[in-house]
Scaffold this motif. Structure first.
Motif, PDB file in Angstrom:
ATOM      1  N   LEU A  79      40.711  48.690  37.865  1.00  0.00           N
ATOM      2  CA  LEU A  79      41.500  47.736  37.615  1.00  0.00           C
ATOM      3  C   LEU A  79      41.066  46.463  37.845  1.00  0.00           C
ATOM      4  CD1 LEU A  79      44.570  49.633  38.318  1.00  0.00           C
ATOM      5  CD2 LEU A  79      42.989  49.818  36.419  1.00  0.00           C
ATOM      6  N   LEU A  80      41.233  45.478  37.936  1.00  0.00           N
ATOM      7  CA  LEU A  80      40.376  44.218  38.019  1.00  0.00           C
ATOM      8  C   LEU A  80      42.534  43.106  38.087  1.00  0.00           C
ATOM      9  CD1 LEU A  80      37.896  42.961  35.780  1.00  0.00           C
ATOM     10  CD2 LEU A  80      38.153  43.706  37.879  1.00  0.00           C
ATOM     11  N   ASP A  81      42.096  42.270  37.030  1.00  0.00           N
ATOM     12  CA  ASP A  81      44.050  41.409  37.600  1.00  0.00           C
ATOM     13  C   ASP A  81      44.915  42.784  36.721  1.00  0.00           C
ATOM     14  OD1 ASP A  81      42.309  39.675  38.954  1.00  0.00           O
ATOM     15  OD2 ASP A  81      42.312  37.823  36.902  1.00  0.00           O
ATOM     16  N   THR A  82      46.056  43.141  37.761  1.00  0.00           N
ATOM     17  CA  THR A  82      47.044  43.792  37.252  1.00  0.00           C
ATOM     18  C   THR A  82      48.243  42.963  37.668  1.00  0.00           C
ATOM     19  OG1 THR A  82      45.918  45.235  37.871  1.00  0.00           O
ATOM     20  CG2 THR A  82      47.972  46.037  37.821  1.00  0.00           C
ATOM     21  N   ASP A  83      48.811  42.927  36.957  1.00  0.00           N
ATOM     22  CA  ASP A  83      50.518  41.844  37.171  1.00  0.00           C
ATOM     23  C   ASP A  83      51.749  42.847  36.225  1.00  0.00           C
ATOM     24  OD1 ASP A  83      49.283  39.176  37.872  1.00  0.00           O
ATOM     25  OD2 ASP A  83      47.824  39.476  36.391  1.00  0.00           O
ATOM     26  N   LEU A  84      52.853  43.366  37.362  1.00  0.00           N
ATOM     27  CA  LEU A  84      53.476  43.185  37.304  1.00  0.00           C
ATOM     28  C   LEU A  84      54.811  42.110  36.683  1.00  0.00           C
ATOM     29  CD1 LEU A  84      55.951  46.201  39.189  1.00  0.00           C
ATOM     30  CD2 LEU A  84      57.256  43.900  38.497  1.00  0.00           C
ATOM     31  N   VAL A  85      55.589  42.605  35.819  1.00  0.00           N
ATOM     32  CA  VAL A  85      56.828  41.759  34.884  1.00  0.00           C
ATOM     33  C   VAL A  85      58.467  42.148  35.209  1.00  0.00           C
ATOM     34  CG1 VAL A  85      57.020  40.188  33.933  1.00  0.00           C
ATOM     35  CG2 VAL A  85      54.769  40.191  33.891  1.00  0.00           C
TER      36      VAL A  85
ATOM     37  N   PRO B 233      48.240  39.213  53.177  1.00  0.00           N
ATOM     38  CA  PRO B 233      48.297  39.754  52.008  1.00  0.00           C
ATOM     39  C   PRO B 233      48.076  41.398  52.010  1.00  0.00           C
ATOM     40  CG  PRO B 233      46.314  38.112  51.312  1.00  0.00           C
ATOM     41  CD  PRO B 233      47.087  38.560  52.483  1.00  0.00           C
ATOM     42  N   HIS B 234      47.288  41.587  53.163  1.00  0.00           N
ATOM     43  CA  HIS B 234      47.095  43.272  53.732  1.00  0.00           C
ATOM     44  C   HIS B 234      47.189  43.178  55.028  1.00  0.00           C
ATOM     45  CE1 HIS B 234      43.776  42.900  50.386  1.00  0.00           C
ATOM     46  NE2 HIS B 234      43.604  41.674  50.354  1.00  0.00           N
ATOM     47  N   THR B 235      48.609  43.060  55.551  1.00  0.00           N
ATOM     48  CA  THR B 235      49.073  43.214  56.548  1.00  0.00           C
ATOM     49  C   THR B 235      49.336  45.350  56.657  1.00  0.00           C
ATOM     50  OG1 THR B 235      50.611  43.129  57.957  1.00  0.00           O
ATOM     51  CG2 THR B 235      51.554  42.739  55.960  1.00  0.00           C
ATOM     52  N   LEU B 236      49.485  45.398  55.605  1.00  0.00           N
ATOM     53  CA  LEU B 236      49.106  47.094  54.785  1.00  0.00           C
ATOM     54  C   LEU B 236      48.527  48.053  55.762  1.00  0.00           C
ATOM     55  CD1 LEU B 236      53.432  47.288  53.699  1.00  0.00           C
ATOM     56  CD2 LEU B 236      52.230  47.041  56.122  1.00  0.00           C
ATOM     57  N   SER B 237      47.120  47.045  55.159  1.00  0.00           N
ATOM     58  CA  SER B 237      45.756  47.709  55.067  1.00  0.00           C
ATOM     59  C   SER B 237      45.542  48.858  56.085  1.00  0.00           C
ATOM     60  CB  SER B 237      44.784  46.502  55.488  1.00  0.00           C
ATOM     61  OG  SER B 237      43.133  47.476  54.709  1.00  0.00           O
ATOM     62  N   SER B 238      44.657  49.743  55.142  1.00  0.00           N
ATOM     63  CA  SER B 238      43.927  50.682  56.159  1.00  0.00           C
ATOM     64  C   SER B 238      43.023  50.527  56.260  1.00  0.00           C
ATOM     65  CB  SER B 238      44.152  52.379  55.070  1.00  0.00           C
ATOM     66  OG  SER B 238      42.913  51.652  53.929  1.00  0.00           O
ATOM     67  N   ASP B 239      42.578  49.725  56.493  1.00  0.00           N
ATOM     68  CA  ASP B 239      41.012  49.559  57.341  1.00  0.00           C
ATOM     69  C   ASP B 239      41.260  47.338  56.832  1.00  0.00           C
ATOM     70  OD1 ASP B 239      38.503  48.839  58.704  1.00  0.00           O
ATOM     71  OD2 ASP B 239      37.764  50.523  56.899  1.00  0.00           O
ATOM     72  N   ARG B 240      41.690  46.936  57.608  1.00  0.00           N
ATOM     73  CA  ARG B 240      41.813  45.605  57.530  1.00  0.00           C
ATOM     74  C   ARG B 240      40.393  44.729  56.945  1.00  0.00           C
ATOM     75  NH1 ARG B 240      42.551  41.426  55.497  1.00  0.00           N
ATOM     76  NH2 ARG B 240      43.083  40.187  55.685  1.00  0.00           N
TER      77      ARG B 240
ATOM     78  N   GLU C 111      38.607  45.382  53.625  1.00  0.00           N
ATOM     79  CA  GLU C 111      39.753  44.716  51.983  1.00  0.00           C
ATOM     80  C   GLU C 111      38.912  44.182  51.594  1.00  0.00           C
ATOM     81  OE1 GLU C 111      42.157  46.054  50.608  1.00  0.00           O
ATOM     82  OE2 GLU C 111      43.763  46.939  52.507  1.00  0.00           O
ATOM     83  N   PRO C 112      38.312  44.125  49.807  1.00  0.00           N
ATOM     84  CA  PRO C 112      37.821  43.099  49.406  1.00  0.00           C
ATOM     85  C   PRO C 112      37.879  41.813  49.244  1.00  0.00           C
ATOM     86  CG  PRO C 112      39.352  44.301  47.898  1.00  0.00           C
ATOM     87  CD  PRO C 112      39.369  45.509  49.146  1.00  0.00           C
TER      88      PRO C 112
ATOM     89  N   ARG D 196      37.661  45.020  43.290  1.00  0.00           N
ATOM     90  CA  ARG D 196      37.457  43.333  42.619  1.00  0.00           C
ATOM     91  C   ARG D 196      39.515  43.884  41.882  1.00  0.00           C
ATOM     92  NH1 ARG D 196      33.803  42.369  38.055  1.00  0.00           N
ATOM     93  NH2 ARG D 196      33.043  44.565  38.107  1.00  0.00           N
ATOM     94  N   PHE D 197      39.678  44.557  42.133  1.00  0.00           N
ATOM     95  CA  PHE D 197      41.489  44.209  42.150  1.00  0.00           C
ATOM     96  C   PHE D 197      42.319  43.698  42.378  1.00  0.00           C
ATOM     97  CE2 PHE D 197      45.634  46.497  43.153  1.00  0.00           C
ATOM     98  CZ  PHE D 197      46.334  46.633  42.510  1.00  0.00           C
TER      99      PHE D 197
END
Length: 418
Positions: free
Chosen positions: A166-172, A208-215, A218-219, A271-272
């Motif tokens: 998955l690349l750019d993914t957007d919820l609306v 944006p990655h404050t809940l990361s499993s491994d900061r 992260e990409p 690249r998600f």
């Protein structure tokens, strides 16, 4: 499959509150033979709720437990395979129960949208829960199952089709209607008030990655703003003509979705990139509405806490709805949400998932999502991945929820667009 080494499959803690009562009503309708208990501070009040649930709940055990008495929480966790908790604000009341479940190897679900509570839960109890084989699953209501499971459904479709990551993914959010309860507003006030003067908390909330499993793993994708207004056509061709605002709950939901990617070994891709938006329609006023809505959401996070701290607590208590109160039955039943999530894959494919549910998102719909999450953990254990610790809905039970939610009346449809 029930675990007969425990007396009960599910204990619902906080049943006398507004969300707790709705969840109890759902479990009484859809419990699927699960052995269920009701827990809270007052046995008399618990019995009064049970008496309103009908014949299915007649023999459900009553369990007295209190957040400020850890021994009662330990005893409760030891009796059951899964605990549901609706007792918030979680930053104030939630951590002792997480501790009890992590120690007892008991699965746990809640409906929190309190990001810093989730971060503290990870820091303090992820390793212990993993060792005891407990699944501590936060965000099992409208925050954040529609976000998390929609993206997981897109991942499964792309994986099964062999079309890449998955690349750019957007919820609306295309439409939603509902209300707020006294408990939810109390949680919001607590959150805003406690983070306003805390620089470290503010940094965590902006990350944006404050809940990361491994900061560190992260990409690095550059800027990932939580709240921005955009033309719909810039998100997906199918949205051409509309304008979108930043969705107010994006700062919560996006962190959960990104944590899922990490917990799944970055299965969505390195690249998600994920964002959430609110449709403001296609009228001449739509661009201004999108800008205004985004600005108000930003302002609520930036200055809301400082304003809360200026208001005397006694006045806040008079102004806010009382805990245990919430939207009317008519408003709950007539509420709804409808979301669309779009993605493009590294192989050039495009997908859309549509997810919709009848019922007020924060309460009627959430009671279904929360109840089904607990039943998935309790009754479908053979189908769950061997993954433990402080998890997300997708990481803990993604495939099981993809099967369970449509059977519970949740629309969940994936379409390949290209």
């Amino acid at each position: 499959m029930s675990d007969t080494s425990r007396e009960l499959d599910v204990i619902l803690y906080g049943v006398t509150g507004f969300a707790g009562k709705l969840t109890a009503q759902y479990l009484a309708r859809a419990g699927g033979g699960a052995r269920i208990g009701l827990a809270g501070r007052s046995a008399a009040r618990l019995r009064a709720v049970r008496d309103q649930l009908g014949a299915a709940a007649r023999d459900w055990p009553i369990v007295v437990a209190e957040a400020d008495q850890p021994a009662t929480l330990d005893a409760m966790a030891a009796r059951t395979r899964v605990v549901i908790t609706t007792v918030g604000p979680y930053t104030r009341y939630g951590m002792p129960l997480v501790a009890a479940c992590a120690a007892a190897g008991t699965d746990y679900v809640d409906l929190t949208g309190e990001t810093l509570f989730v971060r503290e839960s990870i820091d303090r109890y992820h390793e212990q829960a993993a060792a005891s084989q407990a699944r501590i699953v936060h965000g099992c209501g409208f925050d954040s199952i529609p976000s998390d499971i929609s993206v997981y459904a897109l991942y499964r479709a792309a994986h099964d089709d062999g079309t890449g990551e998955l690349l750019d993914t957007d919820l609306v959010v295309r439409g939603a209607s509902g209300g707020a309860s006294g408990g939810t507003l109390a949680s919001m006030v607590e959150f805003l008030g406690t983070t306003a003067g805390d620089p470290q908390a503010q940094r965590q909330l902006r990350d944006p990655h404050t809940l990361s499993s491994d900061r560190r793993a992260e990409p690095r994708l550059g800027s990932e703003p939580d709240l921005s207004w955009r033309r719909g056509g810039d998100i997906a061709a199918e949205l051409d003509g509309i304008w979108t605002a930043g969705f107010a709950m994006a700062p919560v939901n996006t962190r959960i979705v990104r944590r899922s990617n990490g917990l799944l070994g970055w299965a969505y891709g390195r690249r998600f990139r994920y964002a959430e938006h609110l449709s403001c329609g296609s009228s001449a006023a739509a661009p201004a509405l999108a800008g205004l809505a985004t600005g108000l959401s930003k302002a609520s996070f930036a200055v809301g806490g400082h304003l809360v701290r200026l208001v005397p607590p006694a006045l806040l208590e008079r102004i806010l709805p009382k805990p245990g109160t919430g939207p009317s039955q008519s408003r709950r039943e007539n509420g709804y949400y409808r979301i669309e999530t779009y993605t493009t894959t590294s192989g050039g494919a495009r997908y859309r998932v549509e997810m919709a549910q009848q019922g007020d998102p924060g309460y009627q719909a959430t009671s279904v999502l929360l109840g089904e999450s607990a039943l998935a953990l309790a009754l479908d254990r053979d189908a769950l991945p061997d993954r433990y610790g402080v998890l997300t809905p997708a990481a803990a039970m993604g495939d099981v929820l993809l099967a369970r939610l449509p059977a519970a009346g949740v629309t969940l449809e994936v379409t390949r667009l290209h």
